[in-house]
Design a protein around this motif. Sequence first.
Motif, PDB file in Angstrom:
ATOM      1  N   GLY A 200       0.626  -1.251   0.109  1.00 20.00           N
ATOM      2  CA  GLY A 200      -0.006  -0.065   0.060  1.00 20.00           C
ATOM      3  C   GLY A 200       0.797   1.302   0.088  1.00 20.00           C
ATOM      4  O   GLY A 200       2.149   1.144   0.169  1.00 20.00           O
ATOM      5  N   ILE A 201       0.147   2.359   0.002  1.00 18.74           N
ATOM      6  CA  ILE A 201       0.863   3.556  -0.034  1.00 18.74           C
ATOM      7  C   ILE A 201       1.814   3.814   1.208  1.00 18.74           C
ATOM      8  O   ILE A 201       2.854   4.166   0.804  1.00 18.74           O
ATOM      9  CB  ILE A 201      -0.328   4.781  -0.005  1.00 18.74           C
ATOM     10  CG1 ILE A 201      -1.192   4.686  -1.275  1.00 18.74           C
ATOM     11  CG2 ILE A 201       0.483   6.197   0.077  1.00 18.74           C
ATOM     12  CD1 ILE A 201      -2.293   5.825  -1.138  1.00 18.74           C
ATOM     13  N   VAL A 202       1.330   3.589   2.380  1.00 20.12           N
ATOM     14  CA  VAL A 202       2.152   3.755   3.551  1.00 20.12           C
ATOM     15  C   VAL A 202       3.316   2.886   3.718  1.00 20.12           C
ATOM     16  O   VAL A 202       4.456   3.164   3.984  1.00 20.12           O
ATOM     17  CB  VAL A 202       1.219   3.459   4.809  1.00 20.12           C
ATOM     18  CG1 VAL A 202       2.057   3.387   6.258  1.00 20.12           C
ATOM     19  CG2 VAL A 202       0.084   4.247   4.825  1.00 20.12           C
ATOM     20  N   GLN A 203       3.299   1.692   3.106  1.00 15.11           N
ATOM     21  CA  GLN A 203       4.507   0.894   2.917  1.00 15.11           C
ATOM     22  C   GLN A 203       5.561   1.470   2.021  1.00 15.11           C
ATOM     23  O   GLN A 203       6.742   1.393   2.443  1.00 15.11           O
ATOM     24  CB  GLN A 203       4.212  -0.647   2.875  1.00 15.11           C
ATOM     25  CG  GLN A 203       3.257  -1.451   3.800  1.00 15.11           C
ATOM     26  CD  GLN A 203       1.889  -1.413   3.131  1.00 15.11           C
ATOM     27  OE1 GLN A 203       1.456  -0.326   3.146  1.00 15.11           O
ATOM     28  NE2 GLN A 203       1.328  -2.543   3.201  1.00 15.11           N
ATOM     29  N   ILE A 204       5.083   1.865   0.989  1.00 11.73           N
ATOM     30  CA  ILE A 204       5.910   2.387   0.045  1.00 11.73           C
ATOM     31  C   ILE A 204       6.731   3.662   0.241  1.00 11.73           C
ATOM     32  O   ILE A 204       7.670   3.992   0.567  1.00 11.73           O
ATOM     33  CB  ILE A 204       5.204   2.683  -1.233  1.00 11.73           C
ATOM     34  CG1 ILE A 204       4.454   1.260  -2.010  1.00 11.73           C
ATOM     35  CG2 ILE A 204       6.194   3.375  -2.299  1.00 11.73           C
ATOM     36  CD1 ILE A 204       3.931   1.569  -3.101  1.00 11.73           C
ATOM     37  N   VAL A 205       5.698   4.546   0.956  1.00  7.80           N
ATOM     38  CA  VAL A 205       6.280   5.645   1.627  1.00  7.80           C
ATOM     39  C   VAL A 205       7.328   5.394   2.757  1.00  7.80           C
ATOM     40  O   VAL A 205       8.567   6.054   2.820  1.00  7.80           O
ATOM     41  CB  VAL A 205       5.375   6.499   2.360  1.00  7.80           C
ATOM     42  CG1 VAL A 205       5.849   7.770   3.006  1.00  7.80           C
ATOM     43  CG2 VAL A 205       4.467   7.082   1.171  1.00  7.80           C
ATOM     44  N   LEU A 206       7.117   4.478   3.591  1.00  6.42           N
ATOM     45  CA  LEU A 206       7.903   3.986   4.535  1.00  6.42           C
ATOM     46  C   LEU A 206       9.212   3.493   4.188  1.00  6.42           C
ATOM     47  O   LEU A 206      10.463   3.520   4.286  1.00  6.42           O
ATOM     48  CB  LEU A 206       7.253   3.215   5.523  1.00  6.42           C
ATOM     49  CG  LEU A 206       7.961   2.653   6.885  1.00  6.42           C
ATOM     50  CD1 LEU A 206       8.139   3.903   7.652  1.00  6.42           C
ATOM     51  CD2 LEU A 206       7.055   1.626   7.678  1.00  6.42           C
ATOM     52  N   LEU A 207       9.056   2.481   3.225  1.00  3.54           N
ATOM     53  CA  LEU A 207      10.149   1.915   2.542  1.00  3.54           C
ATOM     54  C   LEU A 207      11.078   2.630   1.753  1.00  3.54           C
ATOM     55  O   LEU A 207      12.405   2.736   2.001  1.00  3.54           O
ATOM     56  CB  LEU A 207       9.858   0.589   1.665  1.00  3.54           C
ATOM     57  CG  LEU A 207      10.919  -0.083   1.084  1.00  3.54           C
ATOM     58  CD1 LEU A 207      11.845  -0.667   2.180  1.00  3.54           C
ATOM     59  CD2 LEU A 207      10.410  -1.231   0.035  1.00  3.54           C
ATOM     60  N   VAL A 208      10.552   3.538   1.098  1.00  2.96           N
ATOM     61  CA  VAL A 208      11.582   4.430   0.250  1.00  2.96           C
ATOM     62  C   VAL A 208      12.177   5.480   1.537  1.00  2.96           C
ATOM     63  O   VAL A 208      13.687   5.883   1.320  1.00  2.96           O
ATOM     64  CB  VAL A 208      10.656   5.461  -0.750  1.00  2.96           C
ATOM     65  CG1 VAL A 208      11.383   6.425  -1.399  1.00  2.96           C
ATOM     66  CG2 VAL A 208       9.995   4.398  -1.686  1.00  2.96           C
TER      67      VAL A 208
END
Length: 375
Positions: A84-92
């Motif tokens: 999801g959006i949150v995981q992508i933002v957190l991972l990046v």
Amino acid sequence: MDGVELLVNGGLLVIFLVVLILPFRVKCIEHNLEAFLFACGVAALTIAGLASIPGETTGWSLAILEEALLAPLKITTVFGIPVGIVQIVLLVGLLIYWFHHRLESAIVGMVERFPLPAIVFLLIVILGLVSSIISAILASIILVEIVNALPVVKKAKVEIAVVACFAIGLGAGLTPLGEPLTTIVVSKLKGEPFNAGFTFLFDNLAIYIIPAVIALGFVGVFLFRRSHTGDTKLECIIGRESLRDIVIRAAKVYLFIMALIFLGEGFKPLILAYIIHIPSAGLYWVNIVSAVLDNATLAAAEIGPTLSLQQIVSALMGLLIAGGMLIPGNIPNIIAACKLEITSREWAEVGVPLGLALMAVFFVILFVPAWVGMG
């Protein structure tokens, strides 16, 4: 119109005006936009629960709560794992935290090899066009990291980010991979008479979207040349955020997405009672409300197989363009505003005039030839 309907519609209209006006008037709201929109979404959904619409569920339900809690965490599945959006933002954010020196060196090398106007143009156009494949979310994350590191003044960064988010929002409309709106539209049109498949949006929107994205590249360069002072003291720097800052930004994005879902569902009585019954030319302009509402919700209510292709194209173009005008209008806007600390006022100063200009241009392109032909 009975008393309950009047109360519901009046209450929702007040909330809409509050969402539209207060972020520009009240500093504390401007700096806590996520919490403010969440509160407005809760209020809208509560008021919507008073409405009675045959065949429709309004107000609070387990389905809405589940969607609001899970949607930020699952937009797709990769190897069986929800992403999801949150995981992508957190991972990046974590990758940049660990490898920020390498990224900084890469951007410095790019700035040394190419003039800044060329970088601005390519950044807007390339990310706008590939957003339909890599998703608007990933495109916007790449955008903000590069813009944040460019050796330019804050005003120029804001203008580049806003124009690029318009391009990303438009470009994402070319395939079902781009954003939730496109996924919903293709799903709703997969049967007769359109039999929409993966290329349906590209086949019908590319003639409008691709030239618009390229034109936005030139707009970005124009604004950049006007704002950038050429200060030689500025350097390419990617500040290393703390882990706490990275987690807080991901949490803000999570709250933002929840707020948009609540707002979209909360305004459903107004959408179903009024908006979807407006003729296509009027609906095109009314879709400016997607600047503050979730355009996926509007698309789900407006788009269906009973519409003509011209109605579908015009409604989608209105939604895609207007989504760039204000921060709540699109996911790329939210990500860019959070990372680059762009206020609602700063965004609107660029986004509103640019969005209105694009709306006017495409209104002429989409509707005037048909009217002339009828004459």
